[in-house]
Write a protein that holds these residues in place. Structure first.
Motif, PDB file in Angstrom:
ATOM      1  N   ARG A 186       0.835  -1.209   0.000  1.00  0.00           N
ATOM      2  CA  ARG A 186       0.000   0.000   0.000  1.00  0.00           C
ATOM      3  C   ARG A 186       0.870   1.259   0.000  1.00  0.00           C
ATOM      4  O   ARG A 186       0.558   2.241  -0.690  1.00  0.00           O
ATOM      5  CB  ARG A 186      -0.907  -0.028   1.231  1.00  0.00           C
ATOM      6  N   TYR A 187       1.936   1.209   0.745  1.00  0.00           N
ATOM      7  CA  TYR A 187       2.856   2.353   0.818  1.00  0.00           C
ATOM      8  C   TYR A 187       3.468   2.627  -0.553  1.00  0.00           C
ATOM      9  O   TYR A 187       3.519   3.783  -1.011  1.00  0.00           O
ATOM     10  CB  TYR A 187       3.939   2.031   1.840  1.00  0.00           C
ATOM     11  N   ARG A 188       3.894   1.590  -1.238  1.00  0.00           N
ATOM     12  CA  ARG A 188       4.531   1.762  -2.540  1.00  0.00           C
ATOM     13  C   ARG A 188       3.545   2.307  -3.560  1.00  0.00           C
ATOM     14  O   ARG A 188       3.900   3.160  -4.406  1.00  0.00           O
ATOM     15  CB  ARG A 188       5.082   0.419  -3.002  1.00  0.00           C
ATOM     16  N   HIS A 189       2.291   1.827  -3.454  1.00  0.00           N
ATOM     17  CA  HIS A 189       1.265   2.319  -4.387  1.00  0.00           C
ATOM     18  C   HIS A 189       0.993   3.798  -4.148  1.00  0.00           C
ATOM     19  O   HIS A 189       0.914   4.593  -5.107  1.00  0.00           O
ATOM     20  CB  HIS A 189      -0.009   1.505  -4.209  1.00  0.00           C
ATOM     21  N   LEU A 190       0.848   4.203  -2.891  1.00  0.00           N
ATOM     22  CA  LEU A 190       0.571   5.609  -2.591  1.00  0.00           C
ATOM     23  C   LEU A 190       1.751   6.502  -2.954  1.00  0.00           C
ATOM     24  O   LEU A 190       1.560   7.662  -3.344  1.00  0.00           O
ATOM     25  CB  LEU A 190       0.254   5.781  -1.100  1.00  0.00           C
ATOM     26  N   ALA A 191       2.957   5.981  -2.858  1.00  0.00           N
ATOM     27  CA  ALA A 191       4.149   6.789  -3.121  1.00  0.00           C
ATOM     28  C   ALA A 191       4.190   7.289  -4.564  1.00  0.00           C
ATOM     29  O   ALA A 191       4.783   8.342  -4.859  1.00  0.00           O
ATOM     30  CB  ALA A 191       5.404   5.984  -2.816  1.00  0.00           C
ATOM     31  N   GLN A 192       3.545   6.572  -5.460  1.00  0.00           N
ATOM     32  CA  GLN A 192       3.565   6.974  -6.872  1.00  0.00           C
ATOM     33  C   GLN A 192       2.814   8.288  -7.106  1.00  0.00           C
ATOM     34  O   GLN A 192       3.031   8.960  -8.121  1.00  0.00           O
ATOM     35  CB  GLN A 192       2.948   5.869  -7.732  1.00  0.00           C
TER      36      GLN A 192
END
Length: 609
Positions: A186-192
């Motif tokens: 989830r963190y990686r997805h939001l970071a985009q």
């Protein structure tokens, strides 16, 4: 309590009185407490705002006493808070939750319930967020903290605070926990989709940008020629996001490694909560290994948190409290933390019947130059365990360190003269008194005088006579005074064999000390004395002259010999036909004199038609 009214119907009141009496008679019985709490909860069909004041007061009193006795039962704090909410509303329930999280600060379940309660009953997002942050400090590092973090993220989602959600995830992805991978995805997805300043600290962002700019222009193929093209802002940002994503993947790899390291220990924890029943040895071994691991890893916060988790499950085991205090004492400037550990162990959890933690607490306070408090801790132990030898000796030694030899002797005298100190403790303390005069004052004669003047009082005390014999054996000697020393040692040994009331096996063990002395330090005639004593101590009963004399009521060997003839050679057992008719076992006295246990079959009385 007989006139106290619990409320409810007459039957409910009578039942509560009975259960309360059982609790008062055995306050350590968890089963009795559970019955009392359940009965209180069911008063008047379940308490609410319209229940009678007597029932409400009685139930609160029962819950308060129960949770003061067992403060680590997080489920009962939740039930108590729910009860208060139904009776008195939000503020009363919140007070119970606050008491609960103060009693068991690292309970993921209790903090999650408390924060959920706050979310449902408060409209102030800042107050709620502040509570979540308190909870994150207390339970955020738990390997199974995902219910708490999920609740925190759910709260921020309600407010559509994407920046707050990303900030929470940015903290969580660094924590080794059970569901670390889910949070990272989830963190990686939001970071985009988040601005670059939110993705990394400013210094790292500046470093990445400088590296990209220093690489120079990119080369682009234009037909048959290669043309250098300057990087635009969009291309720089795209390159930076790629590098940031790789950086985040490195974080994920580290968290994955740290999680894997701990997985072995976490999977072996079968009971992560408090209960009054004993832990299996395998569970305790796992906690020891897990603590060893975290200490070697060297992260203070994680190690402290694991100790706190361990001491919920192992709250009644002084081994872990002592280990925690010792570890904390090794950390710089942690005096108050160490004091807090000792106080929690001493006042709430470790039974006073095992005073080791309290004595170590006293030594700690003595180290901190709070001597009177250290003495008070000793006195508090003796108030509950009068005559406890280890505590008395510790108090005497502390008094000597700060008040001199006479202060220590006064402690021993006061305890020996006390009516609360039993006979066997007094014997051991008398030996310690003599040892103090010998080892500290250096006065052998005064120590010997203490032994001699008190020997007739403690004829049946094993510690006293062992101490007395070893005292004489350990005196320095030379060729000139060995004969005098021999007389002193022999006198003690003779008193042990002829006057003491020690079990035969103890007398035998002490005689072996004396026999070794005869061989190692004896003179010409010692071999004869050794062989005579060897016959008496190690030979068959038929040749043990002194033992036969001791068994005879008139002190004559011949009397015991006649009994042997009557009893077909069985030593020391006199057949009394009248006693046998009464069903008494004629061998009981013999076994008692030998210091041995009878076989189960021998404990049954003899029966004759």
């Amino acid at each position: 309590m007989a006139d106290y009214t619990f409320g409810g119907t007459d039957e409910e009141n009578a039942e509560l009185k009975k259960l309360n009496t059982e609790v008062l008679e055995d306050p350590d019985s968890f089963e009795n407490w559970e019955k009392l709490v359940r009965a209180a909860e069911s008063l008047e069909g379940g308490l609410n705002r319209n229940s009678s004041p007597q029932s409400i007061v009685a139930t609160r009193d029962i819950y308060d006493r129960f949770l003061a006795k067992f403060p680590l039962l997080f489920g009962y704090w939740k039930k108590y808070a729910d009860l208060e909410f139904s009776i008195a509303g939000t503020e009363a329930a919140e007070l119970v939750y606050e008491r609960g999280v103060a009693s068991i600060t690292n309970s993921v379940d209790l903090w999650t319930n408390y924060c959920s309660f706050k979310v449902e009953t408060s409209h102030d997002s800042d107050v709620i967020r502040e509570l979540f942050e308190r909870g994150a400090t207390c339970v955020g590092l738990d390997f199974l903290a995902h219910p708490f973090w999920d609740k925190y993220l759910e709260f921020e989602e309600r407010l559509e605070a994407q920046d707050k959600i990303f900030a929470i995830l940015d903290r969580v992805v660094h924590i080794p926990m059970h569901q670390y991978a889910r949070y990272f995805e989830r963190y990686r997805h939001l970071a985009q989709h988040r601005p670059l300043p939110e993705l990394l600290p400013a210094d790292l962002l500046s470093q990445f940008r400088s590296e990209i700019e220093n690489e120079g222009p990119t080369t682009v193929q234009a037909g048959a020629q290669q043309v250098e093209a300057q990087r635009g802002e969009l291309e720089i940002e795209r390159e930076m996001r790629t590098r940031i994503d790789n950086f985040h993947l490195e974080i994920f790899a580290r968290t994955q490694t740290e999680t894997t390291k701990r997985w072995t220990y976490e999977s072996e924890i079968k009971r992560p909560y408090f209960h009054v029943t004993e832990l299996d040895e395998s569970q305790m071994v796992n906690w020891r290994k897990y603590l060893d691991f975290e200490e070697v890893e060297g992260d203070y916060s994680r190690t402290q948190f694991l100790y706190e988790r361990c001491l919920v499950t192992c709250a009644y085991y002084d081994e872990f409290w002592l280990r925690y205090a010792r570890w904390m004492l090794a950390q710089p400037s942690k005096e108050e933390e160490v004091r807090n550990i000792y106080q929690r162990a001493s006042m709430l959890y470790v039974p006073i019947s095992r005073p080791a933690v309290r004595l170590h607490y006293a030594y700690f306070e003595e180290m901190c130059e709070r001597v009177e408090l250290a003495k008070d801790i000793h006195q508090a132990v003796l108030l509950n365990l009068p005559g406890h030898i280890e505590t008395i000796v510790s108090l005497a030694n502390m008094s000597r360190r700060h008040g001199g030899l006479e202060a220590a002797i006064e402690v021993y005298k006061a305890q020996i003269e006390s009516s609360q100190c039993d006979h066997y403790a007094k014997a051991a303390l008398c030996a310690e008194w003599a040892r103090l005069l010998w080892k500290i004052k250096g006065s052998v004669e005064e120590a010997r005088k203490v032994y001699q003047q008190n020997a007739h009082w403690y004829l049946d005390s094993r510690p006293f006579w062992i101490s007395y014999l070893l005292f004489e054996l350990e005196q320095p000697t030379s060729a000139e005074n060995e004969s005098t020393q021999y007389k002193n040692i022999k006198q003690v040994h003779d008193d042990i064999r002829r006057k003491s009331q020690l079990p035969p096996l103890t007398v035998k063990d002490l005689s072996h000390y004396y026999m070794t002395y005869l061989l190692e330090r004896g003179v010409k005639g010692s071999a004869k004395e050794y062989m005579t004593l060897d016959r008496e101590v190690n030979g068959p009963f038929s040749v043990q002259t002194s033992m036969k004399q001791k068994l005879a009521e008139d002190g004559q060997e011949a009397s015991t010999q006649r009994r042997l003839m009557m009893e077909n050679g069985h030593p020391g057992v006199e057949v009394d036909d009248t006693a046998i008719r009464r069903g008494e076992n004629p061998y009981t006295k013999y076994y008692q004199q030998q210091g041995e246990q009878q076989l189960a079959s021998d404990t049954q009385p003899l029966r004759f038609p």
